[in-house]
Write a protein that holds these residues in place. Structure first.
Motif, PDB file in Angstrom:
ATOM      1  N   THR A 216      36.009  48.403  52.629  1.00 19.28           N
ATOM      2  CA  THR A 216      36.926  49.096  51.716  1.00 19.28           C
ATOM      3  C   THR A 216      37.505  50.320  52.414  1.00 19.28           C
ATOM      4  N   ASP A 236      49.195  40.259  48.837  1.00 15.52           N
ATOM      5  CA  ASP A 236      47.964  39.587  48.383  1.00 15.52           C
ATOM      6  C   ASP A 236      46.761  40.516  48.213  1.00 15.52           C
ATOM      7  N   HIS A 237      46.967  41.816  48.116  1.00 21.18           N
ATOM      8  CA  HIS A 237      45.861  42.754  47.929  1.00 21.18           C
ATOM      9  C   HIS A 237      46.138  43.651  46.731  1.00 21.18           C
ATOM     10  N   ASP A 255      48.855  46.069  41.362  1.00 15.92           N
ATOM     11  CA  ASP A 255      49.346  45.327  42.516  1.00 15.92           C
ATOM     12  C   ASP A 255      50.588  45.967  43.124  1.00 15.92           C
ATOM     13  N   PHE A 269      41.586  50.064  48.893  1.00 18.32           N
ATOM     14  CA  PHE A 269      41.789  48.622  48.900  1.00 18.32           C
ATOM     15  C   PHE A 269      40.679  47.994  49.734  1.00 18.32           C
ATOM     16  N   ALA A 271      39.459  44.772  52.043  1.00 17.97           N
ATOM     17  CA  ALA A 271      39.955  43.676  52.881  1.00 17.97           C
ATOM     18  C   ALA A 271      39.195  42.407  52.505  1.00 17.97           C
ATOM     19  N   ASN A 272      39.586  41.817  51.381  1.00 14.48           N
ATOM     20  CA  ASN A 272      38.835  40.693  50.802  1.00 14.48           C
ATOM     21  C   ASN A 272      39.612  39.377  50.833  1.00 14.48           C
ATOM     22  N   GLN A 273      40.624  39.294  51.681  1.00 12.53           N
ATOM     23  CA  GLN A 273      41.428  38.085  51.796  1.00 12.53           C
ATOM     24  C   GLN A 273      41.095  37.353  53.106  1.00 12.53           C
ATOM     25  N   TYR A 278      48.998  40.862  56.825  1.00 17.84           N
ATOM     26  CA  TYR A 278      49.576  41.111  55.507  1.00 17.84           C
ATOM     27  C   TYR A 278      50.513  42.309  55.608  1.00 17.84           C
TER      28      TYR A 278
END
Length: 563
Positions: A216, A236-237, A255, A269, A271-273, A278
């Motif tokens: 995070t 996408d975050h 978003d 945020f 980094a969970n993708q 991005y």
């Protein structure tokens, strides 16, 4: 520009760890330097040759000294935006309000006195249009041993939104002030000084952040643009807003972000993708179709560690439409103070002064009607129908030295004429303001409710209003004309956001409350640079209190001379 994550932060050439000793003194050399953007090189004014300028790191309650050396060819002032400077307006910085410019070859040691601010603030030039390139962040951490009110982020990144002009910024200023029209638009938007790969000759230098999956991060964001509100998002975050203008907020998931010129926002945020690239993207929000503006999009890239280069473009975020007033007000109107035991709030409930300030675009006569404003007139702007006339010595020097004839103290509590402020087709006779140098004098500890009322004179537009020397609680807002008997019933007096810059929506109103407990001279103005250039500003003077610790501190010995 690449910002890598390796357990420390590399920002614009400055390596920093929170464990490192925070310096209490900085040397700022204002000088010209050559930069290339959009396939063209030009000379710009910088601090220490950097664009954006260096970041100041401090902890809550610190005092920092910045030695400003002017190696440029014009007078300069520096403002520490969001720092309340308790009892010490001498270093606040606005030209001819609290000081005269630092002349070429001269220097001024400015004292930054932090009090209850915590989070992200910023600094910028506060003379002519120099702040286009003379600006940078102020990072204020909690006191040693005090935690964030959220899980500590793995690493912190700067997000400085700005504008880039191909031409000389001073020439843009001189041209539109000479012609009486609107200024030329910028040619690109920027993130950390770089336009991004949607612009020509910009791909190789696009700002890039390297992140680790599962970690995070905190983004410390400021909108340093001269004349543009921004919509901002990450592909996408989702982000979580945790602070604004040096104060914590209740976590707000979103978003996208709306950020006004002058405002700061702290975001988390994760980094969970999937591992990849991005886009971070920002584009303007503009509610007034009659004006020209830089309708382009700036980008940066978030790249996950372990990403293997492919031909696929980074994933682009969904941003609101450029004219989406609903997206703007829905975001801003959702901010709330944290209002916790560790971070309490103190909203003034017993009000001693109720003010209604109209903020308007105006027109003034032009010889032979040859100016480039409406109907051949010259653009102006006003607060309560007064276009601020800047004196040639600072108001603070005049107040402290009891010099008469520099300003008057009859700034009105209400507009001189009441009409349907937000109606269509207002009579042109209402557009002409009074040109004057008037201030509003407050007693120490006065409590103020100030309603900013937007008007549709010339044309309605959003206004980011900024108050120096204070934070204020935003207790209400709405569209149309403010109605005290009805609108006050919907005020939020429980957890309103604590800010120093707030957007007044197009043809609407915003209500703020603050306590006048900071003796000195303090500017209030619209943070759209063309509007302050046209005179949308006013000045508060808060008098000394009667007890120890309630009086303005004496001036520094080396303050710039007005002669």
């Amino acid at each position: 520009m690449v910002v890598h994550v390796l357990g420390f932060l590399v920002v614009l050439g400055f390596i920093h760890s929170q464990a490192a000793l925070v310096p209490k003194t900085y040397d700022y050399e204002v000088k010209e330097a050559n930069f290339t953007r959009l396939c063209k090189s030009k000379t710009i004014l910088t601090v220490n040759g950097e664009f954006p300028g260096p970041t100041i790191y401090a902890r809550r309650g610190d005092t920092v000294v910045v030695n400003v050396y002017n190696r440029g060819n014009l007078g300069i002032t520096i403002h520490w935006h969001g720092v309340k400077q308790p009892r010490y307006p001498w270093s606040d910085g606005p030209e001819f309000i609290t000081q005269c410019p630092i002349q070429p070859g001269a220097n001024f040691s400015q004292k930054i006195i932090l009090s209850d601010e915590e989070g992200t603030l910023w600094w910028h030039a506060h003379s002519d249009w120099s702040r286009a390139t003379v600006h940078g962040l102020i990072v204020v951490w909690p006191k040693i041993g005090r935690p964030y009110p959220f899980h500590k982020p793995y690493v912190e990144f700067p997000i400085i939104l700005g504008e880039w002009f191909r031409s000389d910024v001073e020439a843009v200023l001189l041209d539109f002030m000479r012609t009486g029209g609107d200024p030329n638009s910028s040619d690109a938007l920027t993130i950390n000084g770089q336009p991004g790969d949607l612009y020509p000759c910009s791909s190789a230098e696009t700002t890039k952040f390297i992140v680790e999956q599962g970690k995070t991060y905190m983004l410390r964001m400021v909108n340093a643009a001269m004349n543009l509100f921004m919509f901002w998002a990450i592909g996408d975050h989702e982000v979580i807003v945790v602070g604004t203008d040096g104060a914590y907020t209740k976590p707000l998931k979103s978003d996208y972000v709306t950020i006004s010129p002058g405002q700061t926002i702290d975001l988390l945020f994760t980094a969970n993708q999937p591992i990849g690239q991005y886009y971070i993207a920002a584009k303007p929000y503009n509610s007034q179709p009659a004006i020209s503006f830089d309708n382009t999009t700036t980008t940066a890239i978030i790249e996950y560690k372990g990403y293997k280069k492919t031909s696929r473009k980074p994933i682009f975020p969904h941003l609101p439409k450029v004219n989406s007033t609903s997206a703007s007000v829905n975001f801003t109107g959702s901010l709330r103070s944290l209002a916790s035991r560790a971070h309490p709030i103190d909203v003034p409930l017993k009000i001693t002064h109720n003010f209604l300030f109209t903020i308007s675009l105006n027109t003034v006569p032009c010889a032979d009607n040859t100016c480039l404003g409406p109907r051949g007139l010259r653009f102006a702007a006003s607060v309560n129908n007064i276009t601020f006339h800047s004196p040639n010595i600072s108001i603070l020097d005049a107040y402290y030295g009891r010099i008469t004839g520099v300003y008057g103290d009859n700034f009105p509590n209400f507009p001189p004429l009441f009409f349907n402020f937000t109606a269509n087709n207002l009579n042109n006779s209402l557009e002409t303001p009074l040109n004057a140098t008037e201030v509003k004098v407050l007693e120490y500890n006065d409590t103020v409710e100030l309603v900013f009322q937007g008007t549709n004179l010339v044309g309605g537009i959003d206004h980011p209003m900024h108050l120096h020397g204070h934070s204020f609680y935003v207790v209400g807002w709405g569209f149309g004309n403010f109605n005290r008997s009805k609108d006050t019933l919907n005020y939020n007096l429980v957890d309103p956001p604590l800010q120093q810059t707030i957007t007044v929506p197009k043809n609407g109103w915003t209500a703020i409350r603050f306590k006048a407990d900071n003796p000195g001279v303090w500017l209030m103005h619209c943070h759209l640079e063309r509007h302050i250039s046209w005179g949308m500003e006013a000045v508060f003077i808060t008098k000394n209190g009667s007890r120890s610790g309630e009086s303005m501190l004496p001036p520094p010995l080396n303050r710039p001379s007005c002669t």
